[in-house]
Design an enzyme around this catalytic site. Sequence first.
Site, PDB file in Angstrom:
ATOM      1  N   SER A   1      86.227  45.944  -5.629  1.00  0.00           N
ATOM      2  CA  SER A   1      86.663  45.270  -5.767  1.00  0.00           C
ATOM      3  C   SER A   1      86.160  44.220  -4.994  1.00  0.00           C
ATOM      4  O   SER A   1      87.010  43.410  -4.295  1.00  0.00           O
ATOM      5  CB  SER A   1      88.338  45.221  -4.925  1.00  0.00           C
ATOM      6  OG  SER A   1      89.552  46.411  -5.273  1.00  0.00           O
TER       7      SER A   1
ATOM      8  N   ASN B   1      78.011  47.478 -12.687  1.00  0.00           N
ATOM      9  CA  ASN B   1      78.406  48.278 -12.690  1.00  0.00           C
ATOM     10  C   ASN B   1      79.480  48.243 -13.800  1.00  0.00           C
ATOM     11  O   ASN B   1      80.583  48.230 -13.073  1.00  0.00           O
ATOM     12  CB  ASN B   1      79.069  48.753 -11.304  1.00  0.00           C
ATOM     13  CG  ASN B   1      79.424  50.913 -12.150  1.00  0.00           C
ATOM     14  OD1 ASN B   1      78.744  51.262 -12.998  1.00  0.00           O
ATOM     15  ND2 ASN B   1      79.744  51.794 -11.298  1.00  0.00           N
ATOM     16  N   TRP B   2      78.946  48.797 -14.662  1.00  0.00           N
ATOM     17  CA  TRP B   2      80.317  48.048 -16.748  1.00  0.00           C
ATOM     18  C   TRP B   2      80.697  49.823 -16.306  1.00  0.00           C
ATOM     19  O   TRP B   2      82.074  49.967 -17.106  1.00  0.00           O
ATOM     20  CB  TRP B   2      79.341  48.714 -17.516  1.00  0.00           C
ATOM     21  CG  TRP B   2      78.671  47.284 -17.597  1.00  0.00           C
ATOM     22  CD1 TRP B   2      78.458  45.871 -16.982  1.00  0.00           C
ATOM     23  CD2 TRP B   2      77.908  46.866 -19.022  1.00  0.00           C
ATOM     24  NE1 TRP B   2      77.698  45.083 -17.351  1.00  0.00           N
ATOM     25  CE2 TRP B   2      77.509  45.170 -18.441  1.00  0.00           C
ATOM     26  CE3 TRP B   2      77.704  47.640 -20.374  1.00  0.00           C
ATOM     27  CZ2 TRP B   2      77.208  44.179 -19.322  1.00  0.00           C
ATOM     28  CZ3 TRP B   2      76.939  46.546 -20.768  1.00  0.00           C
ATOM     29  CH2 TRP B   2      76.615  45.460 -20.634  1.00  0.00           C
ATOM     30  N   LYS B   3      80.723  51.376 -15.038  1.00  0.00           N
ATOM     31  CA  LYS B   3      81.305  51.859 -15.523  1.00  0.00           C
ATOM     32  C   LYS B   3      81.227  52.620 -17.203  1.00  0.00           C
ATOM     33  O   LYS B   3      80.580  52.157 -18.167  1.00  0.00           O
ATOM     34  CB  LYS B   3      82.605  51.983 -15.253  1.00  0.00           C
ATOM     35  CG  LYS B   3      82.324  52.063 -13.882  1.00  0.00           C
ATOM     36  CD  LYS B   3      83.502  51.610 -12.596  1.00  0.00           C
ATOM     37  CE  LYS B   3      83.457  51.362 -11.397  1.00  0.00           C
ATOM     38  NZ  LYS B   3      84.453  51.728 -10.416  1.00  0.00           N
TER      39      LYS B   3
ATOM     40  N   HIS C   1      77.242  57.846  -6.951  1.00  0.00           N
ATOM     41  CA  HIS C   1      78.414  56.747  -6.691  1.00  0.00           C
ATOM     42  C   HIS C   1      79.139  57.640  -6.667  1.00  0.00           C
ATOM     43  O   HIS C   1      79.671  58.368  -6.949  1.00  0.00           O
ATOM     44  CB  HIS C   1      78.533  56.253  -8.058  1.00  0.00           C
ATOM     45  CG  HIS C   1      80.062  54.735  -8.582  1.00  0.00           C
ATOM     46  ND1 HIS C   1      81.177  55.771  -8.029  1.00  0.00           N
ATOM     47  CD2 HIS C   1      79.950  53.666  -8.527  1.00  0.00           C
ATOM     48  CE1 HIS C   1      81.978  54.479  -9.018  1.00  0.00           C
ATOM     49  NE2 HIS C   1      80.870  53.483  -7.686  1.00  0.00           N
TER      50      HIS C   1
ATOM     51  N   GLU D   1      82.071  57.593  -7.621  1.00  0.00           N
ATOM     52  CA  GLU D   1      82.990  58.495  -9.135  1.00  0.00           C
ATOM     53  C   GLU D   1      82.543  59.775  -9.491  1.00  0.00           C
ATOM     54  O   GLU D   1      82.992  61.174  -9.982  1.00  0.00           O
ATOM     55  CB  GLU D   1      82.794  57.484  -9.743  1.00  0.00           C
ATOM     56  CG  GLU D   1      84.201  56.832  -9.503  1.00  0.00           C
ATOM     57  CD  GLU D   1      84.227  54.931 -10.072  1.00  0.00           C
ATOM     58  OE1 GLU D   1      83.928  55.664 -11.508  1.00  0.00           O
ATOM     59  OE2 GLU D   1      84.731  54.596  -9.857  1.00  0.00           O
TER      60      GLU D   1
ATOM     61  N   GLU E   1      80.484  51.380  -0.363  1.00  0.00           N
ATOM     62  CA  GLU E   1      81.702  51.502  -0.840  1.00  0.00           C
ATOM     63  C   GLU E   1      82.278  52.161  -0.640  1.00  0.00           C
ATOM     64  O   GLU E   1      81.860  53.545  -0.904  1.00  0.00           O
ATOM     65  CB  GLU E   1      81.243  51.497  -2.735  1.00  0.00           C
ATOM     66  CG  GLU E   1      80.398  51.348  -3.345  1.00  0.00           C
ATOM     67  CD  GLU E   1      79.988  51.259  -4.805  1.00  0.00           C
ATOM     68  OE1 GLU E   1      80.744  50.167  -5.381  1.00  0.00           O
ATOM     69  OE2 GLU E   1      80.818  52.254  -5.596  1.00  0.00           O
TER      70      GLU E   1
ATOM     71  N   GLY F   1      87.871  49.741  -7.333  1.00  0.00           N
ATOM     72  CA  GLY F   1      89.335  49.996  -8.475  1.00  0.00           C
ATOM     73  C   GLY F   1      90.863  49.583  -7.731  1.00  0.00           C
ATOM     74  O   GLY F   1      91.926  50.176  -8.529  1.00  0.00           O
TER      75      GLY F   1
ATOM     76  N   GLY G   1      82.424  46.439 -10.206  1.00  0.00           N
ATOM     77  CA  GLY G   1      82.348  47.229 -11.137  1.00  0.00           C
ATOM     78  C   GLY G   1      83.599  46.105 -12.278  1.00  0.00           C
ATOM     79  O   GLY G   1      82.713  44.828 -13.194  1.00  0.00           O
ATOM     80  N   GLY G   2      84.853  46.175 -12.103  1.00  0.00           N
ATOM     81  CA  GLY G   2      85.481  45.319 -13.054  1.00  0.00           C
ATOM     82  C   GLY G   2      85.499  44.424 -12.656  1.00  0.00           C
ATOM     83  O   GLY G   2      85.270  43.650 -14.112  1.00  0.00           O
TER      84      GLY G   2
HETATM   85  P1  PGA Z   1      85.199  47.768  -8.164  1.00  0.00           P
HETATM   86  O1  PGA Z   1      84.418  49.315  -7.989  1.00  0.00           O
HETATM   87  O2  PGA Z   1      84.277  46.356  -7.780  1.00  0.00           O
HETATM   88  O3  PGA Z   1      85.950  47.360  -9.599  1.00  0.00           O
HETATM   89  O4  PGA Z   1      86.054  48.665  -7.179  1.00  0.00           O
HETATM   90  C1  PGA Z   1      83.007  48.855  -7.192  1.00  0.00           C
HETATM   91  C2  PGA Z   1      82.365  50.308  -7.859  1.00  0.00           C
HETATM   92  O5  PGA Z   1      83.068  51.262  -8.289  1.00  0.00           O
HETATM   93  O6  PGA Z   1      80.799  50.267  -8.101  1.00  0.00           O
END
Ligand code: PGA
Length: 251
Positions: A214, A9-11, A96, A98, A168, A174, A235-236
């Site tokens: 994470s 997930n590049w966001k 998600h 977010e 999640e 994050g 994500g990251g």
């Molecule tokens: P993260 O994000 O791996 O940076 O914690 C995961 C996500 O939000 O899908």
Amino acid sequence: MRKNIVAGNWKMNNNLQEGLTLAKELEAALKGKKVNCDVIIGTPFIHLASVAAIIDTKLIGVSAQNCADKASGAYTGEVSAAMVASTGANYVILGHSERRTYYGETNATLKEKVSLALANGLTPIFCIGEVLNERNAGKHFEVVETQIREGLFNLSAEDFRKIILAYEPVWAIGTGVTATSDQAQEMHAFIRNTLVAKYGEAVANDTSILYGGSCNASNAKELFSNPDVDGGLIGGASLGVDKFMPIVEAF
Ligand code: PGA
């Protein structure tokens, strides 16, 4: 049988050129390699068509990170499920945390998005998870059950089979704080039992339930070794091939 899946997930990261480079690098890393999971990348909307055009989408699935809750019309700034599908993308991340937190998405709007995604041939990667206060109050199972019930349980068993779930815990996204392997397995087993109660064993056993929050090269193997953890939403660590490939290879 359910699939193992590692989805990035590049966001809101990478401009178009950077995104194309990353997608190509990932394709090069995967080419000729036998991996034991499906690999997906979730890019910003503007990348979808170009990414889908330059990579082998059988090797790497392409996903949007959202779509509109309306089919078409006067909704300035929105992108419909049909538009996403027309780019060559096959997946869409929905719900998600977010999106839920910063853009006010509710289970009711997500239900509409899921229906539109399915109607346009997209596979939803549907995100669920509790915030820290909810976990500390012992409400995490209830919160996750409500998100699944209100967002998805209007679906027929046939349609539900097309859903990928991503658990999640919001406190892990994050933050560098990963759920322990036991916490992940406990919740994933709860989710699968919730699916058994609604759709029966066969559908529940065929549903891929990913863990996100994470997840990285050092903890992926342990997390993925759990019987009910079928992969990760990353994500990251999806923003560099050197970080992402070891997660893909954790299976
Ligand atoms: P993260 O994000 O791996 O940076 O914690 C995961 C996500 O939000 O899908």
